[in-house]
Design a protein around this motif. Sequence first.
Motif, PDB file in Angstrom:
ATOM      1  N   ASN A   1       0.829  -1.191   0.000  1.00 60.90           N
ATOM      2  CA  ASN A   1       0.000   0.000   0.000  1.00 60.90           C
ATOM      3  C   ASN A   1       0.873   1.254   0.000  1.00 60.90           C
ATOM      4  OD1 ASN A   1      -2.351  -1.517   0.110  1.00 60.90           O
ATOM      5  ND2 ASN A   1      -2.350  -1.564   2.360  1.00 60.90           N
ATOM      6  N   GLU A   2       0.359   2.300  -0.641  1.00 59.37           N
ATOM      7  CA  GLU A   2       1.090   3.569  -0.671  1.00 59.37           C
ATOM      8  C   GLU A   2       1.067   4.199   0.715  1.00 59.37           C
ATOM      9  OE1 GLU A   2       0.889   7.806  -3.104  1.00 59.37           O
ATOM     10  OE2 GLU A   2      -0.208   6.029  -3.816  1.00 59.37           O
ATOM     11  N   ARG A   3       2.187   4.766   1.101  1.00 58.66           N
ATOM     12  CA  ARG A   3       2.273   5.384   2.426  1.00 58.66           C
ATOM     13  C   ARG A   3       1.411   6.639   2.497  1.00 58.66           C
ATOM     14  NH1 ARG A   3       8.253   6.663   3.869  1.00 58.66           N
ATOM     15  NH2 ARG A   3       8.244   7.380   1.700  1.00 58.66           N
ATOM     16  N   LEU A   4       0.851   6.882   3.698  1.00 58.90           N
ATOM     17  CA  LEU A   4       0.039   8.074   3.911  1.00 58.90           C
ATOM     18  C   LEU A   4       0.929   9.290   4.074  1.00 58.90           C
ATOM     19  CD1 LEU A   4      -2.590   6.763   6.496  1.00 58.90           C
ATOM     20  CD2 LEU A   4      -3.031   7.406   4.119  1.00 58.90           C
ATOM     21  N   ARG A   5       0.579  10.347   3.365  1.00 57.98           N
ATOM     22  CA  ARG A   5       1.322  11.609   3.476  1.00 57.98           C
ATOM     23  C   ARG A   5       0.822  12.362   4.713  1.00 57.98           C
ATOM     24  NH1 ARG A   5       5.486  13.909   1.079  1.00 57.98           N
ATOM     25  NH2 ARG A   5       4.415  15.707   0.170  1.00 57.98           N
ATOM     26  N   VAL A   6       1.716  12.607   5.654  1.00 59.65           N
ATOM     27  CA  VAL A   6       1.361  13.255   6.911  1.00 59.65           C
ATOM     28  C   VAL A   6       2.054  14.604   6.996  1.00 59.65           C
ATOM     29  CG1 VAL A   6       1.305  13.082   9.422  1.00 59.65           C
ATOM     30  CG2 VAL A   6       1.166  10.991   8.021  1.00 59.65           C
ATOM     31  N   ALA A   7       1.268  15.671   6.973  1.00 61.17           N
ATOM     32  CA  ALA A   7       1.819  17.023   7.128  1.00 61.17           C
ATOM     33  C   ALA A   7       1.961  17.312   8.621  1.00 61.17           C
ATOM     34  CB  ALA A   7       0.898  18.047   6.472  1.00 61.17           C
ATOM     35  N   VAL A   8       3.178  17.544   9.076  1.00 59.91           N
ATOM     36  CA  VAL A   8       3.438  17.853  10.486  1.00 59.91           C
ATOM     37  C   VAL A   8       3.560  19.368  10.619  1.00 59.91           C
ATOM     38  CG1 VAL A   8       4.968  17.479  12.459  1.00 59.91           C
ATOM     39  CG2 VAL A   8       4.587  15.628  10.793  1.00 59.91           C
ATOM     40  N   LEU A   9       2.514  19.986  11.156  1.00 61.91           N
ATOM     41  CA  LEU A   9       2.486  21.443  11.290  1.00 61.91           C
ATOM     42  C   LEU A   9       3.276  21.872  12.510  1.00 61.91           C
ATOM     43  CD1 LEU A   9      -1.174  22.591  10.554  1.00 61.91           C
ATOM     44  CD2 LEU A   9       0.715  22.250   8.979  1.00 61.91           C
ATOM     45  N   ALA A  10       4.044  22.956  12.352  1.00 61.01           N
ATOM     46  CA  ALA A  10       4.856  23.455  13.460  1.00 61.01           C
ATOM     47  C   ALA A  10       5.022  24.964  13.351  1.00 61.01           C
ATOM     48  CB  ALA A  10       6.230  22.778  13.452  1.00 61.01           C
ATOM     49  N   GLY A  11       5.472  25.568  14.453  1.00 61.83           N
ATOM     50  CA  GLY A  11       5.784  26.997  14.455  1.00 61.83           C
ATOM     51  C   GLY A  11       4.575  27.861  14.738  1.00 61.83           C
ATOM     52  N   GLY A  12       4.362  28.856  13.871  1.00 60.63           N
ATOM     53  CA  GLY A  12       3.256  29.788  14.044  1.00 60.63           C
ATOM     54  C   GLY A  12       3.615  30.988  14.889  1.00 60.63           C
ATOM     55  N   PRO A  13       2.698  31.946  15.022  1.00 65.85           N
ATOM     56  CA  PRO A  13       2.973  33.197  15.732  1.00 65.85           C
ATOM     57  C   PRO A  13       2.904  33.104  17.253  1.00 65.85           C
ATOM     58  CG  PRO A  13       0.767  33.238  14.804  1.00 65.85           C
ATOM     59  CD  PRO A  13       1.409  31.974  14.314  1.00 65.85           C
TER      60      PRO A  13
END
Length: 318
Positions: free
Chosen positions: A2-14
């Motif tokens: 199976n194709e791996r799941l793309r996981v966006a890891v959000l970081a930072g911000g104001p």
Amino acid sequence: MNERLRVAVLAGGPSPEHEVSLQSAQAVLDAMPKQRFDPFPVVIDRQGRWPLELRKGVADVVFPVMHGPFGEDGVIQGHLETLGLPYVGCGVLASAVAMDKTAMRRAFLAEGIPVTPHVWFSEHEWRSTTDRWGLVKSLDWPMYVKPANMGSSIGISRVTSVEELREAVELAFTYDRVAIVEQGVTARELICGVLGDHDTPEASVTGELNVHGEWLDYEAKYLSHAEIATIPATLPAWVSEEVRELSLRAYRAIGGYGLSRVDFLYEEDTGRLYVLEINTMPGFTPRSVYARAWGASGVPYPDLLTRLIDLALARSGS
């Protein structure tokens, strides 16, 4: 395969917790099981600018490892809802309620969950009254002054006099328009992790924060190399069990989903437990007490990340 799941890891911000978020996100990126997931970082800068347009097709699921305002208060969660992207952690309402210390206490009190004596007031109330002492006179020294919306012990002061109170309230107002003042108690500081959906969440073993000064401040949490927690804590069995039960009640009181860390004060002399607060996106640094509590409960860090992503997918029906 199976194709791996793309996981966006959000970081930072104001948020003032920008740097802590970067540490947490790096730990998540390093430990996420690569045989199933294809994680990639999305670092939002201090002005709130995104490096790319996040949308379906770019990511299958989002892991918002962001702390404090903008990341933990429902703002990011609402944005991800509009994009139709599954995401890890609590939803908009639970995030907002848990982030606002006044709303959180209202939710706890409505469910009969014990909290320490406290008051809160707006900046307008503080500046317009000629009797500022009257705002806090129901409490005894020492007191803890906090901005209503902030985390990681930022903007918090312990005060023992009227002059210190004035300075502490002014500091709190640099972070938020509402300040909360809590009654200080002589107590041990305990934590418990919660993991799961709305209906069948689980509670981890109980941990204890090692407080070497008056309280565990930002420097002790993130900059010191001293051991900050004992997990599991050495406690009577009934205390540990009550901590776990209250953690689940606090989680349900805010409508939690995915994860939360619940912080407690335990007065040994009286046997009283107070719920101090609930954090919907606790630190995920390598020293994270949330991850360590679940490790001690039989859920290693990579498995914890997998369970959180699976919960995000289950909520969205993916």
